[in-house]
Write a protein that holds these residues in place. Structure first.
Motif, PDB file in Angstrom:
ATOM      1  N   PHE A   5       0.814  -1.220   0.000  1.00  0.00           N
ATOM      2  CA  PHE A   5       0.000   0.000   0.000  1.00  0.00           C
ATOM      3  C   PHE A   5       0.848   1.270   0.000  1.00  0.00           C
ATOM      4  O   PHE A   5       0.593   2.215   0.745  1.00  0.00           O
ATOM      5  CB  PHE A   5      -0.993   0.005   1.179  1.00  0.00           C
ATOM      6  CG  PHE A   5      -1.940  -1.159   1.141  1.00  0.00           C
ATOM      7  CD1 PHE A   5      -3.133  -1.069   0.438  1.00  0.00           C
ATOM      8  CD2 PHE A   5      -1.621  -2.355   1.773  1.00  0.00           C
ATOM      9  CE1 PHE A   5      -3.999  -2.156   0.368  1.00  0.00           C
ATOM     10  CE2 PHE A   5      -2.477  -3.441   1.703  1.00  0.00           C
ATOM     11  CZ  PHE A   5      -3.674  -3.351   0.998  1.00  0.00           C
ATOM     12  N   SER A   6       1.882   1.259  -0.836  1.00  0.00           N
ATOM     13  CA  SER A   6       2.695   2.461  -1.061  1.00  0.00           C
ATOM     14  C   SER A   6       3.050   2.482  -2.535  1.00  0.00           C
ATOM     15  O   SER A   6       3.140   1.430  -3.166  1.00  0.00           O
ATOM     16  CB  SER A   6       3.989   2.388  -0.234  1.00  0.00           C
ATOM     17  OG  SER A   6       4.929   3.329  -0.726  1.00  0.00           O
ATOM     18  N   ASP A   7       3.249   3.677  -3.115  1.00  0.00           N
ATOM     19  CA  ASP A   7       3.729   3.736  -4.498  1.00  0.00           C
ATOM     20  C   ASP A   7       5.257   3.716  -4.539  1.00  0.00           C
ATOM     21  O   ASP A   7       5.856   3.799  -5.605  1.00  0.00           O
ATOM     22  CB  ASP A   7       3.174   4.973  -5.224  1.00  0.00           C
ATOM     23  CG  ASP A   7       3.646   6.276  -4.608  1.00  0.00           C
ATOM     24  OD1 ASP A   7       4.373   6.230  -3.584  1.00  0.00           O
ATOM     25  OD2 ASP A   7       3.292   7.344  -5.127  1.00  0.00           O
ATOM     26  N   ASN A   8       5.863   3.630  -3.351  1.00  0.00           N
ATOM     27  CA  ASN A   8       7.330   3.595  -3.226  1.00  0.00           C
ATOM     28  C   ASN A   8       8.010   4.804  -3.868  1.00  0.00           C
ATOM     29  O   ASN A   8       9.148   4.732  -4.298  1.00  0.00           O
ATOM     30  CB  ASN A   8       7.901   2.293  -3.811  1.00  0.00           C
ATOM     31  CG  ASN A   8       7.442   1.080  -3.028  1.00  0.00           C
ATOM     32  OD1 ASN A   8       7.401   1.116  -1.795  1.00  0.00           O
ATOM     33  ND2 ASN A   8       7.071   0.029  -3.721  1.00  0.00           N
ATOM     34  N   LYS A   9       7.277   5.920  -3.938  1.00  0.00           N
ATOM     35  CA  LYS A   9       7.864   7.148  -4.487  1.00  0.00           C
ATOM     36  C   LYS A   9       7.922   8.217  -3.389  1.00  0.00           C
ATOM     37  O   LYS A   9       7.450   8.000  -2.278  1.00  0.00           O
ATOM     38  CB  LYS A   9       7.024   7.656  -5.661  1.00  0.00           C
ATOM     39  CG  LYS A   9       7.098   6.746  -6.870  1.00  0.00           C
ATOM     40  CD  LYS A   9       6.310   7.336  -8.023  1.00  0.00           C
ATOM     41  CE  LYS A   9       6.325   6.372  -9.206  1.00  0.00           C
ATOM     42  NZ  LYS A   9       5.156   6.537 -10.036  1.00  0.00           N
ATOM     43  N   LYS A  63       9.246   9.691   1.426  1.00  0.00           N
ATOM     44  CA  LYS A  63       8.812   8.437   0.801  1.00  0.00           C
ATOM     45  C   LYS A  63       7.443   8.040   1.347  1.00  0.00           C
ATOM     46  O   LYS A  63       7.189   8.145   2.560  1.00  0.00           O
ATOM     47  CB  LYS A  63       9.823   7.331   1.080  1.00  0.00           C
ATOM     48  CG  LYS A  63       9.572   6.109   0.212  1.00  0.00           C
ATOM     49  CD  LYS A  63      10.739   5.151   0.264  1.00  0.00           C
ATOM     50  CE  LYS A  63      10.510   4.011  -0.698  1.00  0.00           C
ATOM     51  NZ  LYS A  63      11.608   3.049  -0.666  1.00  0.00           N
ATOM     52  N   THR A  64       6.556   7.593   0.452  1.00  0.00           N
ATOM     53  CA  THR A  64       5.237   7.121   0.885  1.00  0.00           C
ATOM     54  C   THR A  64       5.425   5.840   1.684  1.00  0.00           C
ATOM     55  O   THR A  64       5.907   4.838   1.135  1.00  0.00           O
ATOM     56  CB  THR A  64       4.331   6.814  -0.334  1.00  0.00           C
ATOM     57  OG1 THR A  64       4.416   7.890  -1.259  1.00  0.00           O
ATOM     58  CG2 THR A  64       2.896   6.608   0.108  1.00  0.00           C
ATOM     59  N   PRO A  65       5.063   5.854   2.976  1.00  0.00           N
ATOM     60  CA  PRO A  65       5.246   4.632   3.768  1.00  0.00           C
ATOM     61  C   PRO A  65       4.163   3.604   3.443  1.00  0.00           C
ATOM     62  O   PRO A  65       3.070   3.968   3.022  1.00  0.00           O
ATOM     63  CB  PRO A  65       5.098   5.108   5.218  1.00  0.00           C
ATOM     64  CG  PRO A  65       4.770   6.559   5.164  1.00  0.00           C
ATOM     65  CD  PRO A  65       4.462   6.928   3.753  1.00  0.00           C
ATOM     66  N   GLY A  66       4.456   2.341   3.630  1.00  0.00           N
ATOM     67  CA  GLY A  66       3.433   1.305   3.482  1.00  0.00           C
ATOM     68  C   GLY A  66       2.381   1.453   4.569  1.00  0.00           C
ATOM     69  O   GLY A  66       2.631   2.055   5.606  1.00  0.00           O
ATOM     70  N   LEU A  67       1.189   0.902   4.299  1.00  0.00           N
ATOM     71  CA  LEU A  67       0.101   1.066   5.285  1.00  0.00           C
ATOM     72  C   LEU A  67      -0.212  -0.209   6.062  1.00  0.00           C
ATOM     73  O   LEU A  67      -1.098  -0.214   6.911  1.00  0.00           O
ATOM     74  CB  LEU A  67      -1.169   1.566   4.585  1.00  0.00           C
ATOM     75  CG  LEU A  67      -1.115   2.983   4.003  1.00  0.00           C
ATOM     76  CD1 LEU A  67      -2.459   3.352   3.395  1.00  0.00           C
ATOM     77  CD2 LEU A  67      -0.722   4.006   5.067  1.00  0.00           C
ATOM     78  N   ARG A  68       0.527  -1.300   5.787  1.00  0.00           N
ATOM     79  CA  ARG A  68       0.247  -2.525   6.542  1.00  0.00           C
ATOM     80  C   ARG A  68       0.542  -2.301   8.032  1.00  0.00           C
ATOM     81  O   ARG A  68       1.547  -1.707   8.378  1.00  0.00           O
ATOM     82  CB  ARG A  68       1.106  -3.682   6.014  1.00  0.00           C
ATOM     83  CG  ARG A  68       0.612  -4.177   4.675  1.00  0.00           C
ATOM     84  CD  ARG A  68       1.241  -5.493   4.282  1.00  0.00           C
ATOM     85  NE  ARG A  68       0.736  -5.897   2.983  1.00  0.00           N
ATOM     86  CZ  ARG A  68      -0.398  -6.575   2.795  1.00  0.00           C
ATOM     87  NH1 ARG A  68      -1.144  -6.936   3.825  1.00  0.00           N
ATOM     88  NH2 ARG A  68      -0.786  -6.891   1.582  1.00  0.00           N
ATOM     89  N   ASP A  69      -0.372  -2.769   8.883  1.00  0.00           N
ATOM     90  CA  ASP A  69      -0.244  -2.637  10.347  1.00  0.00           C
ATOM     91  C   ASP A  69      -0.188  -1.173  10.800  1.00  0.00           C
ATOM     92  O   ASP A  69       0.332  -0.861  11.874  1.00  0.00           O
ATOM     93  CB  ASP A  69       0.999  -3.399  10.854  1.00  0.00           C
ATOM     94  CG  ASP A  69       0.773  -4.901  10.843  1.00  0.00           C
ATOM     95  OD1 ASP A  69      -0.402  -5.331  10.817  1.00  0.00           O
ATOM     96  OD2 ASP A  69       1.762  -5.646  10.853  1.00  0.00           O
ATOM     97  N   GLU A 124      -7.573   0.454   9.383  1.00  0.00           N
ATOM     98  CA  GLU A 124      -7.501  -0.456  10.546  1.00  0.00           C
ATOM     99  C   GLU A 124      -7.584  -1.916  10.092  1.00  0.00           C
ATOM    100  O   GLU A 124      -7.024  -2.806  10.728  1.00  0.00           O
ATOM    101  CB  GLU A 124      -8.631  -0.129  11.533  1.00  0.00           C
ATOM    102  CG  GLU A 124      -8.318   1.133  12.316  1.00  0.00           C
ATOM    103  CD  GLU A 124      -9.467   1.624  13.187  1.00  0.00           C
ATOM    104  OE1 GLU A 124      -9.224   2.542  13.988  1.00  0.00           O
ATOM    105  OE2 GLU A 124     -10.599   1.102  13.062  1.00  0.00           O
ATOM    106  N   SER A 125      -8.266  -2.142   8.962  1.00  0.00           N
ATOM    107  CA  SER A 125      -8.421  -3.517   8.471  1.00  0.00           C
ATOM    108  C   SER A 125      -7.110  -4.072   7.912  1.00  0.00           C
ATOM    109  O   SER A 125      -7.015  -5.257   7.617  1.00  0.00           O
ATOM    110  CB  SER A 125      -9.509  -3.577   7.397  1.00  0.00           C
ATOM    111  OG  SER A 125      -8.995  -3.124   6.158  1.00  0.00           O
ATOM    112  N   LEU A 126      -6.110  -3.218   7.755  1.00  0.00           N
ATOM    113  CA  LEU A 126      -4.831  -3.671   7.210  1.00  0.00           C
ATOM    114  C   LEU A 126      -3.910  -4.217   8.300  1.00  0.00           C
ATOM    115  O   LEU A 126      -2.715  -4.421   8.082  1.00  0.00           O
ATOM    116  CB  LEU A 126      -4.133  -2.514   6.470  1.00  0.00           C
ATOM    117  CG  LEU A 126      -4.935  -1.900   5.319  1.00  0.00           C
ATOM    118  CD1 LEU A 126      -4.191  -0.722   4.718  1.00  0.00           C
ATOM    119  CD2 LEU A 126      -5.233  -2.943   4.249  1.00  0.00           C
TER     120      LEU A 126
END
Ligand code: HEM
Length: 148
Positions: A5-9, A63-69, A124-126
């Motif tokens: 859940f990040s574009d890694n940019k 950097k766009t952080p991931g959204l897991r957890d 929250e569901s992630l």
């Protein structure tokens, strides 16, 4: 959308712009040749990706952080300036913090309260279970992780 859940940019969404005047800061940073020296100086870190690339388009970009957890890792943004996920959604709803380098994708969203709650519920569901992600208690006391 990527699996984390990040574009890694890198983007300027205006977090670093709160109370900052980027131009004089960037001019001063340009006089320092060692990027490491800039990266560890709190006066310059708000310039974000710029300290590495030296390109004006990267001023205030992170950097766009991931959204897991993501529900386990408050406070949010690189400077911890948003306390809750609802605060983050309200930040985006305002269109971020205006500044000359704001990413084009960041504009006021005019979300309803229900839409804001839905976004928070989605994030929250992630949250995983038994994925090996450290809990808040474990993050605060890394010794606990080893005993799992
Ligand atoms: C309503 C839609 C969005 C939601 C719900 C959302 C959610 C989030 C959350 C929860 C964080 C904090 C992550 C953390 O601190 O670990 C974050 C940070 C970030 N997001 Fe978003 N995001 C959205 C749209 C976008 C868009 C459109 C972009 C790019 C144009 C973007 C780029 C970023 C960046 C660069 C950060 C890091 C900012 C910093 O650390 O200063 N986000 N987002």
């Amino acid at each position: 959308m990527t699996p984390n859940f990040s574009d890694n940019k890198f983007h300027n969404i205006g977090v670093a712009a709160k109370g900052k005047n980027f131009e004089p800061l960037a001019r001063k940073a340009s006089e320092v040749s060692d990027p490491a020296q800039l990266a560890f100086d709190p006066n310059f870190t708000e310039l974000g990706r710029f300290v590495v690339t030296r390109q004006p388009k990267d001023i205030g970009a992170f950097k766009t952080p991931g959204l897991r957890d993501i529900s386990l890792t408050a406070p949010y943004m690189h400077d911890g300036s948003e306390a809750t996920l609802l605060d983050v959604v309200n930040f985006y709803d305002r269109g971020g913090e205006p500044n000359p380098y704001l990413d084009g994708g960041i504009t006021p969203l005019k979300l309803t309260d229900q839409e804001k709650q839905d976004l928070v519920a989605f994030m929250e569901s992630l949250t995983g279970q038994g994925t090996g992600s450290p809990t808040r208690a474990e993050l605060q006391d890394p010794g606990k992780e080893a005993s799992r």
